[in-house]
Write an enzyme that holds these catalytic residues in place. Structure first.
Site, PDB file in Angstrom:
ATOM      1  N   LYS A 144      -2.636  13.104   1.085  1.00 55.04           N
ATOM      2  CA  LYS A 144      -1.597  12.279   1.698  1.00 55.04           C
ATOM      3  C   LYS A 144      -0.378  13.132   2.032  1.00 55.04           C
ATOM      4  O   LYS A 144       0.209  13.750   1.149  1.00 55.04           O
ATOM      5  CB  LYS A 144      -1.181  11.156   0.739  1.00 55.04           C
ATOM      6  CG  LYS A 144      -2.299  10.203   0.372  1.00 55.04           C
ATOM      7  CD  LYS A 144      -1.833   9.237  -0.708  1.00 55.04           C
ATOM      8  CE  LYS A 144      -2.961   8.338  -1.179  1.00 55.04           C
ATOM      9  NZ  LYS A 144      -2.550   7.482  -2.311  1.00 55.04           N
ATOM     10  N   GLU A 247      -2.259   3.634  -8.333  1.00 56.58           N
ATOM     11  CA  GLU A 247      -0.944   3.112  -7.919  1.00 56.58           C
ATOM     12  C   GLU A 247      -0.253   2.357  -9.053  1.00 56.58           C
ATOM     13  O   GLU A 247       0.830   1.785  -8.852  1.00 56.58           O
ATOM     14  CB  GLU A 247      -1.104   2.181  -6.704  1.00 56.58           C
ATOM     15  CG  GLU A 247      -1.638   2.886  -5.453  1.00 56.58           C
ATOM     16  CD  GLU A 247      -0.735   4.034  -5.027  1.00 56.58           C
ATOM     17  OE1 GLU A 247       0.486   3.825  -4.922  1.00 56.58           O
ATOM     18  OE2 GLU A 247      -1.253   5.150  -4.823  1.00 56.58           O
TER      19      GLU A 247
END
Length: 288
Positions: A144, A247
């Site tokens: 990412k 997350e």
């Protein structure tokens, strides 16, 4: 140390070789030679350049056609304006598709440089050299690349993999204690998710200032932290299903970072976010 380095893989959908060791500049130079770039753009922040970057850049200049690009330090510089400024400086020095970007720094530098590499000519190679505990054990184990928008973190980005990752733990010895300790939060999170034995090991070695002075223990901490995340991402290399568990704590954590406006570190924000998530889970009857 018993060995100079170990070679791992990120095991993502597009995997990158990761070299972990102490004082492994020779490995970096070997990897650059294999890529045969016409030019190197060494990108780091102002603070880190004065501490470690200048020494490494001088070594690069002796062997390769190298250009230095500096950016401001800190989360507030992780934006589209910094990205454009870096790209324009790279274009100024006549970058080609055979050029190589080198990211030298923490997660902010890594993300900005990774995104620049993905965008220039729709993709040129880059090498990532993370210099923080969080960078070496978490940020590089994901493809990412992103910058922040005016509204939230990491809103503008792509998935783009580095050609090589160089985790040299010599840079962690001088990392400020606050940032080293907060960088460990993602490792604690991984332990909570999937490996209680790793969590127990962290608790047994919770004098982090001593860990930074002990090369063997520091190496083991980084190595175990990397494996703790790899054990999770190998189940979902595309990070679209199972890896959503990574997350944990980040919904609240990112909000806290935004409110803090640079006064709270990522790890500190995520640690609070994890506690908040646990409290809500308890109130909803999911957690004891």
């Amino acid at each position: 140390m018993k060995q100079n380095f170990v070679k791992l893989e990120t095991y993502l959908e597009k995997s990158s070789p990761l070299f972990l060791g102490y004082d492994i500049d020779d490995i970096l130079f070997e990897q650059i030679e294999q890529l045969s770039p016409d030019k190197i753009f060494f990108i780091t922040d102002n603070s880190l350049f004065s501490i470690h970057g200048a020494t490494l850049f001088k070594k690069l200049q002796k062997h390769f056609n190298s250009h230095l690009i500096l950016m401001n330090t800190g989360e507030l510089s992780k934006n589209i304006f910094t990205l454009q400024c870096i790209c324009e400086k790279i274009f100024q020095h006549k970058v080609s598709k055979d050029s190589l970007l080198i990211s030298f720094g923490g997660g902010v530098v890594g993300n900005v440089v990774g995104l620049a590499a993905a965008l220039i000519y729709r993709g040129i190679p880059f090498i990532e050299i993370p210099t923080t505990f969080l960078g070496q054990t978490d940020s590089v184990l994901s493809n990412k690349q992103a910058v922040n928008s005016l509204y939230s973190k990491n809103m503008l980005g792509v998935y783009y993999e580095p050609k090589v990752i160089i985790n040299d733990i010599k840079y962690l010895i001088s990392e400020p204690y606050r940032y080293f300790k907060s960088g460990l939060i993602e490792s604690v999170k991984n332990g909570l998710i999937s490996d209680k034995t790793f969590l127990d090991w962290i608790l047994e070695n919770d004098n982090y200032q001593n860990i930074q002075k002990d090369i063997d223990l520091l190496y083991e901490m980084v190595y175990k932290s990397i494996l703790s995340k790899i054990n999770i991402i190998t189940k979902d290399p595309s990070e679209k299903k199972h890896c959503m568990i990574l997350e944990y704590g980040h919904t609240f954590g990112h909000a806290l970072e935004a409110i803090g406006n640079g006064t709270i570190t990522h790890g500190e924000a995520i640690s609070i976010g994890m506690v908040l998530a646990a409290q809500i889970s308890n109130k909803m009857g999911y957690m004891s």
